[in-house]
Design a protein around this motif. Structure first.
Motif, PDB file in Angstrom:
ATOM      1  N   VAL A 190       0.869  -1.179   0.000  1.00 48.77           N
ATOM      2  CA  VAL A 190       0.000   0.000   0.000  1.00 48.77           C
ATOM      3  C   VAL A 190       0.902   1.225   0.000  1.00 48.77           C
ATOM      4  O   VAL A 190       1.674   1.433   0.935  1.00 48.77           O
ATOM      5  CB  VAL A 190      -0.928   0.012   1.234  1.00 48.77           C
ATOM      6  CG1 VAL A 190      -1.829   1.239   1.203  1.00 48.77           C
ATOM      7  CG2 VAL A 190      -1.756  -1.270   1.294  1.00 48.77           C
ATOM      8  N   PHE A 191       0.813   2.011  -1.069  1.00 45.45           N
ATOM      9  CA  PHE A 191       1.704   3.153  -1.236  1.00 45.45           C
ATOM     10  C   PHE A 191       0.988   4.470  -0.980  1.00 45.45           C
ATOM     11  O   PHE A 191      -0.123   4.690  -1.466  1.00 45.45           O
ATOM     12  CB  PHE A 191       2.250   3.208  -2.669  1.00 45.45           C
ATOM     13  CG  PHE A 191       3.030   1.999  -3.096  1.00 45.45           C
ATOM     14  CD1 PHE A 191       4.273   1.734  -2.547  1.00 45.45           C
ATOM     15  CD2 PHE A 191       2.517   1.134  -4.057  1.00 45.45           C
ATOM     16  CE1 PHE A 191       5.004   0.627  -2.958  1.00 45.45           C
ATOM     17  CE2 PHE A 191       3.232   0.025  -4.471  1.00 45.45           C
ATOM     18  CZ  PHE A 191       4.483  -0.238  -3.917  1.00 45.45           C
ATOM     19  N   VAL A 222      -2.855   2.380  -3.818  1.00 43.96           N
ATOM     20  CA  VAL A 222      -2.443   3.709  -3.376  1.00 43.96           C
ATOM     21  C   VAL A 222      -3.433   4.200  -2.336  1.00 43.96           C
ATOM     22  O   VAL A 222      -4.646   4.051  -2.504  1.00 43.96           O
ATOM     23  CB  VAL A 222      -2.369   4.699  -4.561  1.00 43.96           C
ATOM     24  CG1 VAL A 222      -2.488   6.142  -4.088  1.00 43.96           C
ATOM     25  CG2 VAL A 222      -1.060   4.506  -5.322  1.00 43.96           C
ATOM     26  N   CYS A 223      -2.901   4.758  -1.267  1.00 44.14           N
ATOM     27  CA  CYS A 223      -3.708   5.342  -0.194  1.00 44.14           C
ATOM     28  C   CYS A 223      -3.187   6.752   0.027  1.00 44.14           C
ATOM     29  O   CYS A 223      -2.101   6.942   0.581  1.00 44.14           O
ATOM     30  CB  CYS A 223      -3.570   4.499   1.077  1.00 44.14           C
ATOM     31  SG  CYS A 223      -4.511   5.101   2.487  1.00 44.14           S
ATOM     32  N   THR A 224      -3.945   7.731  -0.439  1.00 43.67           N
ATOM     33  CA  THR A 224      -3.464   9.105  -0.456  1.00 43.67           C
ATOM     34  C   THR A 224      -4.541  10.078  -0.005  1.00 43.67           C
ATOM     35  O   THR A 224      -5.724   9.865  -0.281  1.00 43.67           O
ATOM     36  CB  THR A 224      -2.993   9.495  -1.874  1.00 43.67           C
ATOM     37  OG1 THR A 224      -2.663  10.885  -1.910  1.00 43.67           O
ATOM     38  CG2 THR A 224      -4.072   9.227  -2.917  1.00 43.67           C
ATOM     39  N   VAL A 226      -6.208  -0.431  -7.158  1.00 42.07           N
ATOM     40  CA  VAL A 226      -6.958   0.116  -6.034  1.00 42.07           C
ATOM     41  C   VAL A 226      -6.380   1.473  -5.643  1.00 42.07           C
ATOM     42  O   VAL A 226      -5.179   1.577  -5.366  1.00 42.07           O
ATOM     43  CB  VAL A 226      -6.947  -0.843  -4.826  1.00 42.07           C
ATOM     44  CG1 VAL A 226      -7.589  -0.191  -3.605  1.00 42.07           C
ATOM     45  CG2 VAL A 226      -7.647  -2.148  -5.174  1.00 42.07           C
ATOM     46  N   VAL A 227      -7.221   2.493  -5.642  1.00 39.37           N
ATOM     47  CA  VAL A 227      -6.819   3.834  -5.199  1.00 39.37           C
ATOM     48  C   VAL A 227      -7.889   4.341  -4.234  1.00 39.37           C
ATOM     49  O   VAL A 227      -9.053   4.470  -4.599  1.00 39.37           O
ATOM     50  CB  VAL A 227      -6.687   4.812  -6.374  1.00 39.37           C
ATOM     51  CG1 VAL A 227      -6.351   6.210  -5.849  1.00 39.37           C
ATOM     52  CG2 VAL A 227      -5.618   4.346  -7.357  1.00 39.37           C
ATOM     53  N   VAL A 240      -6.643   3.259   5.374  1.00 39.86           N
ATOM     54  CA  VAL A 240      -5.830   2.044   5.272  1.00 39.86           C
ATOM     55  C   VAL A 240      -6.719   0.808   5.410  1.00 39.86           C
ATOM     56  O   VAL A 240      -6.557  -0.183   4.681  1.00 39.86           O
ATOM     57  CB  VAL A 240      -4.714   2.043   6.330  1.00 39.86           C
ATOM     58  CG1 VAL A 240      -3.872   0.766   6.217  1.00 39.86           C
ATOM     59  CG2 VAL A 240      -3.839   3.272   6.189  1.00 39.86           C
ATOM     60  N   LEU A 241      -7.666   0.870   6.318  1.00 42.41           N
ATOM     61  CA  LEU A 241      -8.587  -0.252   6.480  1.00 42.41           C
ATOM     62  C   LEU A 241      -9.450  -0.442   5.247  1.00 42.41           C
ATOM     63  O   LEU A 241      -9.756  -1.582   4.848  1.00 42.41           O
ATOM     64  CB  LEU A 241      -9.468  -0.029   7.716  1.00 42.41           C
ATOM     65  CG  LEU A 241      -8.731  -0.029   9.058  1.00 42.41           C
ATOM     66  CD1 LEU A 241      -9.676   0.374  10.186  1.00 42.41           C
ATOM     67  CD2 LEU A 241      -8.114  -1.399   9.337  1.00 42.41           C
ATOM     68  N   GLU A 242      -9.839   0.651   4.591  1.00 41.04           N
ATOM     69  CA  GLU A 242     -10.622   0.548   3.355  1.00 41.04           C
ATOM     70  C   GLU A 242      -9.789  -0.062   2.233  1.00 41.04           C
ATOM     71  O   GLU A 242     -10.289  -0.883   1.445  1.00 41.04           O
ATOM     72  CB  GLU A 242     -11.144   1.923   2.946  1.00 41.04           C
ATOM     73  CG  GLU A 242     -11.875   1.958   1.620  1.00 41.04           C
ATOM     74  CD  GLU A 242     -13.118   1.080   1.573  1.00 41.04           C
ATOM     75  OE1 GLU A 242     -13.591   0.806   0.448  1.00 41.04           O
ATOM     76  OE2 GLU A 242     -13.619   0.669   2.639  1.00 41.04           O
TER      77      GLU A 242
END
Length: 213
Positions: free
Chosen positions: A6-7, A110-112, A134-135, A151-153
């Protein structure tokens, strides 16, 4: 190997500072204030676009109330989003590392705190979208990083347990979100943080993006 990577986006995968700084300085100049420049703006990135705009004007001794902040944030987006990948580039070794991870059949996301739509546009223009399906962006509808919700999503969409993944980021917000979600976290040695990477509290500071594999 983790079950998924997860970036974070800005300061981790992409060097977006030139485009962000250009847009913020244009907004600040349009209000009659002196531009801030990239070096100062680099320390303001994190916690979402509203915080960026708020911090930018605060640096010019301008306090934005709720309505003013919302209006200025909308204006920033109108300036920034159409040219979000004009000067933005990938950090060294990101593309080859992402491709190598993909060949191993490991999923990536990606988690932004940046909105998902413009994040997908940037990934597409820089050639990463085939590898990162996944974004989750800051407009997903829940609390943003450093809260654990995003992050959990991401973990839910990837179909993994948070503890089996690995978060890769560059800021205290990234480390805080990953820790709160129960996901191991490493940080890159570059990025947009006023705090030295070694003091962010991650499990490890990687010396080079290729160290992920």
């Amino acid at each position: 190997m983790p079950s998924a990577y997860v970036f974070d986006l800005d300061g981790t995968l992409i060097d977006s500072l030139p485009d962000i700084a250009d847009a913020l300085d244009e907004l600040i100049l349009s209000e009659g204030h002196e531009a801030l420049g990239m070096e100062r703006i680099s320390k303001m990135i994190g916690h979402g676009v509203e915080k960026l705009v708020q911090r930018g004007f605060a640096a010019r001794d301008v306090s934005l109330a709720d309505g003013g902040l919302s209006a200025m944030t909308d204006r920033f987006r109108a300036i920034y989003e159409p040219r979000a990948a004009h000067l933005t580039t990938l950090f060294p070794h990101v593309k080859e590392t992402v491709e190598a991870i993909a060949t191993r059949g490991i999923r990536m996301a990606v988690c932004t705190n940046k909105p998902a739509g413009v994040s997908r546009d940037i990934l597409g223009k820089l050639g990463l979208d085939p590898y990162i399906p996944v974004v989750v962006g800051g407009d997903f509808g829940g609390p943003r990083k450093p809260a654990p919700n995003m992050v959990l999503e991401v973990a839910r969409q990837l179909g993994i347990e948070p503890a089996s993944g690995l978060f890769v980021g560059d800021s205290g917000a990234d480390v805080g979100a990953a820790r709160a979600a129960g996901m191991p976290v490493v940080v890159v040695p570059y990025g947009y943080t006023a705090v030295p990477p070694g003091e962010l509290g991650a499990d490890k500071v990687i010396a080079d993006f290729r160290d992920l594999i």
